[in-house]
Write an enzyme that holds these catalytic residues in place. Structure first.
Site, PDB file in Angstrom:
ATOM      1  N   ARG A 115       0.787  -1.234   0.000  1.00 15.80           N
ATOM      2  CA  ARG A 115       0.000   0.000   0.000  1.00 15.80           C
ATOM      3  C   ARG A 115       0.823   1.291   0.000  1.00 15.80           C
ATOM      4  O   ARG A 115       1.915   1.344   0.576  1.00 15.80           O
ATOM      5  CB  ARG A 115      -0.920   0.019   1.239  1.00 15.80           C
ATOM      6  CG  ARG A 115      -1.990  -1.053   1.164  1.00 15.80           C
ATOM      7  CD  ARG A 115      -2.806  -1.150   2.438  1.00 15.80           C
ATOM      8  NE  ARG A 115      -3.874  -2.133   2.284  1.00 15.80           N
ATOM      9  CZ  ARG A 115      -3.713  -3.458   2.403  1.00 15.80           C
ATOM     10  NH1 ARG A 115      -2.534  -3.965   2.684  1.00 15.80           N
ATOM     11  NH2 ARG A 115      -4.728  -4.274   2.210  1.00 15.80           N
ATOM     12  N   HIS A 140      -1.051  -2.569  -4.458  1.00 12.60           N
ATOM     13  CA  HIS A 140      -0.513  -3.472  -5.490  1.00 12.60           C
ATOM     14  C   HIS A 140      -0.518  -2.867  -6.898  1.00 12.60           C
ATOM     15  O   HIS A 140      -0.870  -3.532  -7.875  1.00 12.60           O
ATOM     16  CB  HIS A 140      -1.285  -4.782  -5.493  1.00 12.60           C
ATOM     17  CG  HIS A 140      -1.120  -5.614  -4.252  1.00 12.60           C
ATOM     18  ND1 HIS A 140      -0.022  -5.521  -3.428  1.00 12.60           N
ATOM     19  CD2 HIS A 140      -1.931  -6.567  -3.704  1.00 12.60           C
ATOM     20  CE1 HIS A 140      -0.158  -6.384  -2.420  1.00 12.60           C
ATOM     21  NE2 HIS A 140      -1.294  -7.024  -2.559  1.00 12.60           N
ATOM     22  N   HIS A 215       2.997 -12.663  -5.667  1.00  9.12           N
ATOM     23  CA  HIS A 215       1.883 -12.837  -4.730  1.00  9.12           C
ATOM     24  C   HIS A 215       1.375 -14.284  -4.707  1.00  9.12           C
ATOM     25  O   HIS A 215       0.160 -14.518  -4.629  1.00  9.12           O
ATOM     26  CB  HIS A 215       0.768 -11.869  -5.111  1.00  9.12           C
ATOM     27  CG  HIS A 215      -0.064 -11.396  -3.972  1.00  9.12           C
ATOM     28  ND1 HIS A 215      -0.929 -12.228  -3.292  1.00  9.12           N
ATOM     29  CD2 HIS A 215      -0.164 -10.178  -3.384  1.00  9.12           C
ATOM     30  CE1 HIS A 215      -1.537 -11.520  -2.351  1.00  9.12           C
ATOM     31  NE2 HIS A 215      -1.084 -10.280  -2.377  1.00  9.12           N
ATOM     32  N   ASP A 288      -1.410  -9.816   8.432  1.00 13.38           N
ATOM     33  CA  ASP A 288      -1.345  -9.098   7.159  1.00 13.38           C
ATOM     34  C   ASP A 288      -0.404  -7.920   7.390  1.00 13.38           C
ATOM     35  O   ASP A 288      -0.807  -6.764   7.333  1.00 13.38           O
ATOM     36  CB  ASP A 288      -2.758  -8.643   6.747  1.00 13.38           C
ATOM     37  CG  ASP A 288      -2.796  -8.153   5.306  1.00 13.38           C
ATOM     38  OD1 ASP A 288      -1.731  -8.114   4.667  1.00 13.38           O
ATOM     39  OD2 ASP A 288      -3.890  -7.809   4.829  1.00 13.38           O
ATOM     40  N   GLU A 354       5.391 -12.401   0.750  1.00 13.55           N
ATOM     41  CA  GLU A 354       5.762 -11.443  -0.297  1.00 13.55           C
ATOM     42  C   GLU A 354       6.996 -10.673   0.135  1.00 13.55           C
ATOM     43  O   GLU A 354       6.921  -9.822   1.024  1.00 13.55           O
ATOM     44  CB  GLU A 354       4.611 -10.462  -0.536  1.00 13.55           C
ATOM     45  CG  GLU A 354       3.302 -11.118  -0.884  1.00 13.55           C
ATOM     46  CD  GLU A 354       2.114 -10.242  -0.491  1.00 13.55           C
ATOM     47  OE1 GLU A 354       1.991  -9.132  -1.039  1.00 13.55           O
ATOM     48  OE2 GLU A 354       1.322 -10.650   0.362  1.00 13.55           O
TER      49      GLU A 354
HETATM   50  C1  BGC Z   1      -2.255  -7.524   1.299  1.00 14.59           C
HETATM   51  C2  BGC Z   1      -3.649  -7.824   1.791  1.00 14.59           C
HETATM   52  C3  BGC Z   1      -4.521  -8.037   0.595  1.00 14.59           C
HETATM   53  C4  BGC Z   1      -3.949  -9.155  -0.226  1.00 14.59           C
HETATM   54  C5  BGC Z   1      -4.744  -9.442  -1.470  1.00 14.59           C
HETATM   55  C6  BGC Z   1      -1.774  -8.678   0.511  1.00 14.59           C
HETATM   56  O1  BGC Z   1      -0.499  -8.420   0.025  1.00 14.59           O
HETATM   57  O2  BGC Z   1      -1.390  -7.216   2.350  1.00 14.59           O
HETATM   58  O3  BGC Z   1      -4.146  -6.807   2.620  1.00 14.59           O
HETATM   59  O4  BGC Z   1      -5.834  -8.315   0.961  1.00 14.59           O
HETATM   60  O5  BGC Z   1      -2.638  -8.846  -0.594  1.00 14.59           O
HETATM   61  O6  BGC Z   1      -4.980  -8.311  -2.167  1.00 14.59           O
END
Ligand code: BGC
Length: 389
Positions: A115, A140, A215, A288, A354
């Site tokens: 983010r 992302h 991802h 997360d 990640e």
């Molecule tokens: C994020 C999550 C998100 C997920 C899928 C992760 O990298 O930290 O908050 O929901 O990706 O988008």
């Protein structure tokens, strides 16, 4: 339709069945064979272009399938303690599944993994505005991030026992609001030691920010049929980044000691994930968060993260040059996305590791920089190595 880039790898008939039917990777004891890379058509995009599917296979029989749509890892097999290779990642059978939308299953994520607060950052006095696609923040890379574009793919020649696929993409100046033309190259190499290496490079013609990652959602037991709560995780990270309620780091680097975030020794993921007394667990709806490695910018000789699934004996080691890792425990999976073989991926049936720079670094001068200047080359490598214990 089907092109053998390195011959003698799969028979044409078996290949046709596998690729045009269900993309089910082999769930059997694989005979060792020749390493190679093979290409088939995966599906057609709405604009008429074809996306392809590349199968990398090593001599041990490990197989990784990657589509150039989003540079996505569609499947990845790994051996269990009996030597049985089976898929260990979540994904879809067909391109149509990815086009319907997934929460970034196996995709390359960019220009910025994770983010950026309010979708804004400033470079040399100029403020750039990005899409706010996640409760007021940028996530992302935006609406059409690198996970939703068609990459140009080619086999890396003479890669021998370590078949490799090169993907390139030119992210244009202004794309998703980011400054600078950014040619990006990603090389996936399936090594003979059952490790998948991902090497990223990028350059720019204008000062910009970059933070690339993959991802993949792992489930070392059964690729998403059961939850990941019994997996055991170790992170060589004594600190993590607490977040606000919109999952933006507060700026604090908090010691993990005495919190549910302590994975400095191996812990079952499910052991503390529902600790409702912990605000950070509540904000993340589980894990997360970004963990900061004790030895940032590692040399790729020592794993910084280890994931073990006791039932199968499968072990995944992560090695990276990145300073941090986002461990996401699949909290938003809710059974609404249809995956391989019609499987509905339920809550926490996959987890992501990640490797990355810290979220929101463009707004945090105290964090390691994600700025890329003209004349510099962004370079980062992550290795996912599979074995058994
Ligand atoms: C994020 C999550 C998100 C997920 C899928 C992760 O990298 O930290 O908050 O929901 O990706 O988008």
């Amino acid at each position: 339709m089907k092109k053998h880039i390195y011959p003698g790898f799969f028979s044409l008939t078996i290949g046709m069945l596998a690729f045009y039917g269900c993309q089910q990777p082999s769930e059997k004891k694989m005979a060792s064979g020749k390493a190679g890379l093979e290409k088939t058509v995966f599906g057609r995009l709405p604009d008429g272009r074809n996306a392809d599917l590349y199968t990398l296979r090593n001599e041990k029989g490990m197989e990784v399938k990657i589509t150039n749509y989003g540079g996505t890892i569609v499947s990845c097999t790994a051996p269990d303690r009996n030597g049985t290779y089976a898929d260990v990642v979540l994904g879809c059978d067909s391109l149509a599944g990815y086009l319907r939308g997934t929460p970034y299953f196996g995709a390359l994520v960019g220009r910025y993994g994770n983010r950026i607060a309010k979708g804004k950052f400033t470079l040399d006095g100029v403020t750039y505005s990005l899409a706010t696609n996640n409760i007021g923040n940028h996530l992302h890379g935006g609406i059409t991030g690198f996970d939703k574009v068609l990459w140009t793919a080619s086999a890396v020649e003479n890669s021998g026992a370590n078949p490799a696929l090169k993907l390139t993409y030119l992210s244009k100046d202004g794309e998703e609001g980011y400054p600078g033309n950014l040619p990006v190259e990603v090389v996936y190499t399936l090594q003979s030691d059952n490790a998948l290496k991902i090497e990223y490079t990028a350059t720019t013609d204008k000062k910009t920010v970059v933070n690339l990652t993959n991802h993949a959602y792992f489930n070392l037991a059964d690729a998403g049929k059961s939850d990941i709560l019994g997996h055991e995780l170790l992170l060589k990270a004594g600190r993590f980044l607490p977040v606000d309620s919109t999952l933006i780091p507060t700026g604090e680097l908090r010691p993990v000691a005495g919190t549910p975030f302590d994975f400095t020794r191996s812990f079952k993921i499910g052991a503390r994930i529902n600790d409702s007394t912990d605000t950070q667990i509540r904000y993340g709806l589980g894990y997360d968060h970004c963990w900061v490695f004790d030895s940032p910018g590692g040399s790729l000789t020592e794993p910084v993260a280890t994931l073990y699934e006791p039932g199968s004996g499968r072990l995944l080691e992560v090695l990276t040059t990145e300073p941090a890792i986002q461990f996401y425990s699949g909290n938003f999976l809710d059974g609404t996305v249809t995956g391989k073989g019609g499987l509905l991926y339920r809550h926490r049936t996959g987890l992501c590791l990640e490797t990355e720079h810290y979220p929101d670094s463009p707004n945090r001068p105290e964090f390691p920089s994600t700025v890329l200047n003209p004349g510099e080359t962004y370079r980062t490598t992550t290795v996912y190595r599979f074995s058994v214990k």
